[in-house]
Design an enzyme around this catalytic site. Structure first.
Site, PDB file in Angstrom:
ATOM      1  N   GLN A  85       0.865  -1.182   0.000  1.00 58.92           N
ATOM      2  CA  GLN A  85       0.000   0.000   0.000  1.00 58.92           C
ATOM      3  C   GLN A  85       0.904   1.236   0.000  1.00 58.92           C
ATOM      4  O   GLN A  85       1.426   1.635   1.036  1.00 58.92           O
ATOM      5  CB  GLN A  85      -0.911  -0.027   1.214  1.00 58.92           C
ATOM      6  N   ALA A 124     -11.677   2.846   4.416  1.00 57.95           N
ATOM      7  CA  ALA A 124     -10.749   1.935   3.744  1.00 57.95           C
ATOM      8  C   ALA A 124      -9.906   2.677   2.714  1.00 57.95           C
ATOM      9  O   ALA A 124     -10.086   3.873   2.453  1.00 57.95           O
ATOM     10  CB  ALA A 124     -11.521   0.800   3.093  1.00 57.95           C
ATOM     11  N   HIS A 125      -8.978   1.935   2.105  1.00 57.67           N
ATOM     12  CA  HIS A 125      -8.006   2.552   1.200  1.00 57.67           C
ATOM     13  C   HIS A 125      -8.680   3.159  -0.034  1.00 57.67           C
ATOM     14  O   HIS A 125      -9.662   2.661  -0.545  1.00 57.67           O
ATOM     15  CB  HIS A 125      -6.900   1.569   0.799  1.00 57.67           C
ATOM     16  N   ASN A 126      -8.116   4.288  -0.454  1.00 57.55           N
ATOM     17  CA  ASN A 126      -8.518   5.006  -1.662  1.00 57.55           C
ATOM     18  C   ASN A 126      -9.902   5.649  -1.579  1.00 57.55           C
ATOM     19  O   ASN A 126     -10.447   6.060  -2.599  1.00 57.55           O
ATOM     20  CB  ASN A 126      -8.450   4.097  -2.897  1.00 57.55           C
TER      21      ASN A 126
END
Length: 340
Positions: free
Chosen positions: A195, A236-238
């Site tokens: 990540q 969460a990511h993005n």
């Protein structure tokens, strides 16, 4: 702090009806207020409490001005006025500037910064003026923290994340941990995807206790200006959250969710990944957002509370909906054939 009603109106506005020399030292609810305190009425259900309140003065809407003969400040939004008055009467405590001997600091800091015991600040960090870094906080390498920000005890910020000015981040929050990024190989083993994005947080953001915001997989996770996140929220990511949005406890955003500006989400609201939510949307508590929302409005998907036996019976009907729909289609075909 203690002030007169006249001084309070001079600072915060509003129309004063009554004695401007009355002094108040704190704000309180109608029921709990004592002499020397000012109370507010924003909920019509509490009108009866106004008559018995011991407050020295009140914050009311113009429509409620005739409900009492005692001193009152009239304002279109009593709840907003209460919020500003509460800030005035309860300024945040500020520790002395300086670095505690037990802290580990590998970056240059402005003299106005306060660093509490056992905090750790990595290399290459940029910390703004007047920041407060609480006990046991850990800031990784390359972290940027805007001026006037407050990190309560135990906040963790991973490498290269950026936080704007005047942030308030409560204990246990984790900013920039890895998102859930894995690929599956032929043997059904999980292969980790590094990540390599960051978390970028705007100005005037507040993040609740034990809330987690994951770093992006490739691009950054972005939280806009003025966003307010309650306790126990996961981003969460993005994901991207637009300016001035607010989310209550235990809301969750799956990866790559894009939330617009001024969105309000109730407690335990859930957002499936890779969807977009328009500006000025309100999501009710316990709602599961499973598809994109392209128009402002209020959206709800929760099931109302009911007795368990009723729920079992109703759910059994739901399981038969497909069969019932098919039978209905067949009946419509037969009726159509007869009519022709």
């Amino acid at each position: 702090m203690e002030t007169s009603l006249g001084e309070l109106v001079a600072r915060l506005g509003g129309e004063l009806v009554g004695d401007a020399t009355i002094r108040v030292r704190q704000i309180a609810s109608l029921e709990a207020a004592r002499p020397g305190e000012i109370a507010f009425l924003s909920n019509p259900k509490l009108i009866a409490a106004l008559a018995s309140s011991e407050a020295s003065a009140f914050i009311l809407s113009p429509k409620a001005a005739g409900l009492t003969e005692r001193a009152r400040i009239l304002t279109p939004d009593p709840y907003l006025y209460f919020a500003r008055a509460a800030q005035l009467f309860n300024p945040p405590k500020r520790p002395a500037a300086g670095v505690h001997p037990s802290a580990v600091v590998a970056s240059a800091l402005p003299a106005s910064v306060s660093v509490a015991p056992q905090a750790v600040i990595g290399e290459g960090c940029e910390i703004g003026e007047d920041c407060i870094i609480g006990a046991g906080c850990v800031l990784g390498d390359g972290v940027r923290l805007g001026a006037g920000s407050l990190l309560h005890a135990g906040v963790k910020i991973y490498d290269n994340c950026e936080i704007g000015a005047r942030a308030i981040i409560h204990s246990g929050a984790v900013i920039g941990a890895d998102g859930l990024g894995f690929a599956r190989d032929a043997d059904k083993h999980w292969v980790k995807i590094p990540q390599i994005g960051r978390v970028i947080i705007g100005d005037d953001v507040e993040i609740g206790a034990n809330t987690t915001i994951d770093r992006g997989a490739l691009d950054d996770t972005v939280i806009g200006n003025g966003v307010k996140l309650d306790n126990l929220i996961h981003v969460a990511h993005n994901c991207r959250i637009g300016d001035d949005s607010i989310m209550a406890a235990m809301a969750g955003l799956a990866g790559s969710t894009v939330v617009g500006k001024r969105v309000m989400a109730g407690g335990k609201a859930g957002f499936s990944g890779h969807l977009e939510v328009a500006d000025d949307v309100t999501i009710s508590a316990d709602t599961n957002v499973t598809k994109s929302i392209d128009k402002a409005g209020v959206y709800t998907s929760m099931i109302p509370l009911q007795a368990h036996a009723d729920w079992v019976r109703n759910f059994s009907h739901l399981r038969r909906l497909d069969a019932m729909a098919e039978r209905l289609r067949e009946l419509e075909k037969k009726l159509g054939a007869k009519e022709s």
